[in-house]
Every structure is written in C-alpha cells, then in structure tokens.
Design an enzyme around this catalytic site. Sequence first.
Site, PDB file in Angstrom:
ATOM      1  CG  ASP A   1       3.261   1.151   6.903  1.00  0.00           C
ATOM      2  OD1 ASP A   1       2.887   1.201   5.710  1.00  0.00           O
ATOM      3  OD2 ASP A   1       3.014   0.179   7.649  1.00  0.00           O
ATOM      4  CB  SER A   2       4.915   3.131   1.610  1.00  0.00           C
ATOM      5  OG  SER A   2       4.256   4.378   1.663  1.00  0.00           O
TER       6      SER A   2
ATOM      7  CG  ASP B   1      -0.177   3.400   7.131  1.00  0.00           C
ATOM      8  OD1 ASP B   1      -1.194   2.835   7.569  1.00  0.00           O
ATOM      9  OD2 ASP B   1       0.488   2.981   6.157  1.00  0.00           O
TER      10      ASP B   1
ATOM     11  CE  LYS C   1      -2.929   2.833   4.818  1.00  0.00           C
ATOM     12  NZ  LYS C   1      -2.369   1.518   5.193  1.00  0.00           N
TER      13      LYS C   1
ATOM     14  CD  GLU D   1      -0.823  -3.020   6.683  1.00  0.00           C
ATOM     15  OE1 GLU D   1      -0.531  -4.211   6.940  1.00  0.00           O
ATOM     16  OE2 GLU D   1      -0.067  -2.245   6.081  1.00  0.00           O
TER      17      GLU D   1
ATOM     18  CD  GLU E   1      -0.940  -2.705  -0.840  1.00  0.00           C
ATOM     19  OE1 GLU E   1      -1.190  -2.100   0.214  1.00  0.00           O
ATOM     20  OE2 GLU E   1       0.214  -2.833  -1.298  1.00  0.00           O
TER      21      GLU E   1
HETATM   22  O1  KIV Z   1       1.904   2.746   3.327  1.00  0.00           O
HETATM   23  C1  KIV Z   1       1.318   3.033   2.269  1.00  0.00           C
HETATM   24  O2  KIV Z   1       1.797   3.810   1.436  1.00  0.00           O
HETATM   25  C2  KIV Z   1       0.024   2.389   2.027  1.00  0.00           C
HETATM   26  C3  KIV Z   1      -0.607   2.587   0.682  1.00  0.00           C
HETATM   27  C4  KIV Z   1       0.073   1.728  -0.296  1.00  0.00           C
HETATM   28  C5  KIV Z   1      -2.054   2.348   0.717  1.00  0.00           C
HETATM   29  O3  KIV Z   1      -0.471   1.721   2.866  1.00  0.00           O
END
Ligand code: KIV
Length: 281
Positions: free
Chosen positions: A44-45, A83, A113, A115, A182
């Site tokens: 989600d970056s 994510d 993924k 959090e 992280e």
């Molecule tokens: O969203 C992302 O790119 C991440 C990584 C930094 C692990 O969660």
Amino acid sequence: MRTTTAQIRKFKQDGVRFAALTAYDVITARLVDQAGIPIILVGDSLGMVVLGYENTIPVTLNDIIHHTRAVVRGSQSAMVVADLPFMTYHKSPEQALDSAARCMQEGGAQAVKLEGGRVMATTIRRLTESGIAVMAHIGLTPQSVHQLGGFKAQGKTKQQALRLMEDALAVQDAGAFSVVLECVPAALAQLITNRLEIPTIGIGSGPDCDAEIQVVSDILGWFTDFQPKHTKRFAQLADQAKSAIDTYAAEVRDRTFPTQAHGFSMDEEVVREVKQAFPAS
Ligand code: KIV
C-alpha cells in the site's frame, strides 16, 4: 510455477537469505521477477510512491487489486502478495476474508499481507484456516501512523520490545507464513528472528533478519527529495529520467526529433493524387 509458502519456509530452514521487493506495474514486476526475487509485494506504499498521497491511509482495495493484476501479468515465478489496505480487514475476520478473497480472485494474488500482531491473530487464523496465505507485518505499521505519532522505530523500550516479541509469536501461531519487521532495532529483530520458525522479512531492522524487503522506488532512486534512513539507492533513475525528458522536449522544440527515420513513407503518386483532390487554397 510460482514460489510457494512451503519454499519460503524452507529458505529459513536451509539458512537461505532472500530479497523481496515491492512492484506496482507490469514493467517493474517483469524486472523483479527476472532477477529471481521470490516475493513481490504490491504494497500500500503505492499510495505514496505512485498515487502521491502523504501516507497509506487513502489507498483502497480497488487500488490494490488494480495494481496487483498488473504485477501478476508481469511476473511468472514470484509469489505476488497483495497488501490489504487500511480498514479493509480491521472490522472483523469476515471482512478480512472478503477483502483477501477479492485480492486473490480479482487480483490474482497468491497471498495477502496485513498489519498488526496479537490484535490480528484471530483474523490471521480465520484467513489461514480458509486456505489463504498470510504475511504479517509488525513494528512500524504505517497504517497506524497517526496513532504511533509518525514514522519512527518501534520496540526500543523493554515493554515495547517484549510486546513485539509476543506479537511475532502470535502471528506465527495464528498461521502466518512470514512476518515483516519494519523499523525494529537490529538487536531485537535478531532476537525475534532466532526465536521464530517462520522467516522474518526486515525493512529498517538491521542485517540479521531472514530476508529483506524494500520499496522499489526507494532503491531505484525515483525520488530525489527524500530518502528514508532504512533504504539505499542502487540507481538514480529520477536524474536519468529527468535528463531524458529534458532532451526529448528540447529536440522536439528545435526539430531534431522526430526525423524521417521515425515515421512511415508512402507512394509519391498517392501524395500527388491527394494534393489534386485537396488543392492548396
Ligand atoms: O507497503 C509496503 O510497501 C510495505 C513494505 C514497506 C513492507 O508494507
């Protein structure tokens, strides 16, 4: 055949260190895949590095699915992990199940993924018991940026460190096949790595995690204004791209580009006939 969770677990058993990397589009996914990187994360970056948001909060499930599709089309061997964005899995395990199912069915992801540590254990268990591969993410969890008070290292005090160890064990017990650490102090990341059976995937967590993950735009130098402490630029693509775009614009302005060689010819006779049909007025 794409990388499986069993292979990822075996990397740890065999002491094989590996890299993971984010990607959001087909071209990058192809390059990452060709490099033999076994995990591509559609992080989600993308909210920050592709869509221009200040943080990851505004990213939607549709955004992630859209970019996951492109990454899946661009890769053949890597496991593609989608994510789950903010508030697409927090409300209930059932909501998480629906969101993960969309990432897999519509996006083509092999895993998701999310959090959170102990607080997400029930959700992770619900997903894994439904056959969904889950990568957990603890330490600095960017979706909680406002609650954490900024993007800063986590686990520095004894109390926080003990909690992070408990979080790591909880996500492992719940069935996660790996866990992102992280911005966890290196010494704590090492302790967690030694304690877990599943691979730890570090970012800003020192050299002793089982694997490393980075945001592709950071390592390629797509941004010149900001470089997170945890990253290293392996290229300066922003500088190269800017120079190429400047040169292109200048060549168009001064008529150096395009030349005849960049276009297509046609029969002189046809040109004459068109001219006759539409004489210059
Ligand atoms: O969203 C992302 O790119 C991440 C990584 C930094 C692990 O969660």
